[in-house]
Design a protein around this motif. Structure first.
Motif, mmCIF file in Angstrom:
data_model
loop_
_atom_site.group_PDB
_atom_site.id
_atom_site.type_symbol
_atom_site.label_atom_id
_atom_site.label_comp_id
_atom_site.label_asym_id
_atom_site.label_seq_id
_atom_site.Cartn_x
_atom_site.Cartn_y
_atom_site.Cartn_z
ATOM 1 N N ASP A 164 0.810 -1.091 0.026
ATOM 2 C CA ASP A 164 -0.080 0.029 0.046
ATOM 3 C C ASP A 164 0.806 1.275 -0.117
ATOM 4 O OD1 ASP A 164 1.036 0.013 2.548
ATOM 5 O OD2 ASP A 164 -0.833 0.025 3.714
ATOM 6 N N GLY A 165 2.142 1.061 -0.459
ATOM 7 C CA GLY A 165 2.995 2.401 -0.245
ATOM 8 C C GLY A 165 2.698 3.382 -1.326
ATOM 9 N N TYR A 166 1.992 2.872 -2.351
ATOM 10 C CA TYR A 166 1.697 3.787 -3.452
ATOM 11 C C TYR A 166 0.262 4.782 -3.042
ATOM 12 C CZ TYR A 166 4.729 1.609 -6.410
ATOM 13 O OH TYR A 166 6.034 1.016 -6.991
ATOM 14 N N LEU A 167 -0.320 4.529 -1.931
ATOM 15 C CA LEU A 167 -1.460 5.112 -1.697
ATOM 16 C C LEU A 167 -1.257 6.736 -1.231
ATOM 17 C CD1 LEU A 167 -3.481 2.624 0.453
ATOM 18 C CD2 LEU A 167 -3.954 3.253 -1.813
ATOM 19 N N GLU A 168 -2.157 7.587 -1.459
ATOM 20 C CA GLU A 168 -1.781 9.044 -1.305
ATOM 21 C C GLU A 168 -1.224 9.423 0.085
ATOM 22 O OE1 GLU A 168 -1.685 11.447 -3.797
ATOM 23 O OE2 GLU A 168 -2.175 10.073 -5.341
ATOM 24 N N GLN A 169 -1.723 8.758 1.216
ATOM 25 C CA GLN A 169 -1.337 9.157 2.442
ATOM 26 C C GLN A 169 -0.142 8.493 3.043
ATOM 27 O OE1 GLN A 169 -4.116 7.146 1.312
ATOM 28 N NE2 GLN A 169 -4.687 5.678 3.142
ATOM 29 N N HIS A 170 0.517 7.839 2.042
ATOM 30 C CA HIS A 170 1.671 7.116 2.492
ATOM 31 C C HIS A 170 3.024 7.453 1.382
ATOM 32 C CE1 HIS A 170 -1.174 4.971 4.811
ATOM 33 N NE2 HIS A 170 -1.368 3.952 3.857
ATOM 34 N N LYS A 171 2.668 7.641 0.456
ATOM 35 C CA LYS A 171 3.796 8.114 -0.651
ATOM 36 C C LYS A 171 4.707 9.220 -0.395
ATOM 37 C CE LYS A 171 1.083 10.002 -4.561
ATOM 38 N NZ LYS A 171 0.726 9.854 -5.730
#
Length: 354
Positions: A164-171
């Motif tokens: 899930d590293g490409y999700l907005e809140q993480h990237k």
């Protein structure tokens, strides 16, 4: 036959958000968990140790292969599973654990399902990556490191990992790091297709589409037809050209690549999106483009989902294509066609959830 030992090997930095999920998903299937910390100042180390991982320290030297290899040197296992903290095992742990009884010399390929938001909607794309390594295998390359194992057999295993590293809140936490390292590589090797592709991808992830196109076009010039990233490169090029408003260039690329991707729902899905945005931007072209839009997405349904493709988005050959066709015919006031595809979308979603 003696039983082989299996280890999880990770490099981490400030991964308190996700490291527990990763370790808990892997712990039932491995004999040890090795975490190499490259300078965390959050609770990463404490969390990892509390879950039974052996944590070691490493001074970050802007070289992923060096860090990966240092972590691998700490393992005494026969097989090493290499994961990042924002990845976790979804299914297939039994198939992975079966390597304890495998005496073959091979690289294990797992499927990673990448979660990402595209135009505000969650999409999941599947990539096949080599992450299960015999004891002696090491990496090379400061960024997007590659395995140093020429000629070694590779085999797909029934191991599925989430990411899930490409999700907005993480990237945002990693913004700029990869770009800087990729630019160093390209300064040394300006024509390298893999690094041009990876830099284009990095720029696309952060919505810098016009810049991404520049590097994708360089990559396309030199990427071999059988390169395992070419499918993703072509589809991402179409998407970035569309987002940059370069519709004619996108269509020229699609025409050139179409003979190679008759088995790809992702290719025809991206083509339909290009044509739709072109029709919206230039209504004078709509009469010509509208039938092409419908036929592109209908072609996706004819092909169906193709999980063997690298970097295929789940649903582009089924419910996502039907969803687009439903919205397309609804916008044209063709209620019967719209209802047909709405019902088809529901049925395909039902099948997908089984």
């Amino acid at each position: 036959m003696s039983s082989k030992r299996i280890a999880l090997v990770m490099i981490v930095r400030n991964e308190a958000r996700s490291i527990a999920r990763c370790l808990q998903s892997v712990r039932p299937w491995v004999d040890e968990m090795i975490v190499l910390d490259t300078g965390s100042d959050d609770d990463t180390v404490n969390i990892a140790e509390s879950l039974g991982a052996k944590v070691h320290s490493f001074i970050w030297c802007h070289d992923f292969a060096a860090a990966r290899n240092a972590a691998l040197e700490l393992s005494t296992a026969d097989w090493n599973l290499v994961l990042d903290a924002d990845e976790w095992i979804i299914s297939g742990g039994e198939a992975f654990a079966a390597l304890r009884h495998c005496n073959e010399e091979l690289i294990g390929i797992l499927r990673r399902d990448d979660e990402a938001e595209v135009d505000g909607e969650l999409q999941v794309s599947s990539v096949w990556i080599s992450r299960i390594l015999p004891r002696h295998v090491r990496y090379v390359g400061r960024i997007h490191e590659q395995l140093l194992c020429p000629g070694m057999q590779r085999r797909q295993l029934e191991l599925v990992v989430g990411h899930d590293g490409y999700l907005e809140q993480h990237k945002a936490t990693k913004q700029g790091r990869n770009e800087a390292l990729l630019r160093v590589e390209l300064a040394l090797n300006p024509e390298d297709p893999y690094f041009n592709y990876q830099l284009g991808k990095e720029l696309e992830v952060y919505a810098r589409f016009a810049e991404a196109v520049t590097f994708y076009e360089k990559a396309l010039l030199h990427t071999e037809a059988d390169a395992n990233w070419r499918h993703d490169l072509v589809v991402r090029s179409l998407f970035s050209l569309k987002k940059a408003g370069n519709f004619e260039r996108a269509l020229h690329l699609a025409e050139a690549e179409m003979p190679h991707w008759q088995h790809s729902p992702d290719f025809f899905f991206a083509l339909g999106d290009v044509l739709l945005d072109w029709a919206i931007a230039d209504p004078a072209q709509a009469e010509v483009l509208l039938p092409m839009i419908a036929s592109s997405w209908e072609r996706c349904l004819e092909i169906g989902d193709n999980p063997t493709l690298n970097s295929t988005v789940i649903g582009r050959g089924s419910f996502l294509a039907a969803k687009n066709l439903h919205a397309f015919y609804l916008s044209l006031g063709q209620s019967d066609q719209a209802e047909y595809f709405a019902n088809l979308e529901r049925e395909l979603l039902r099948q997908h959830s089984i």
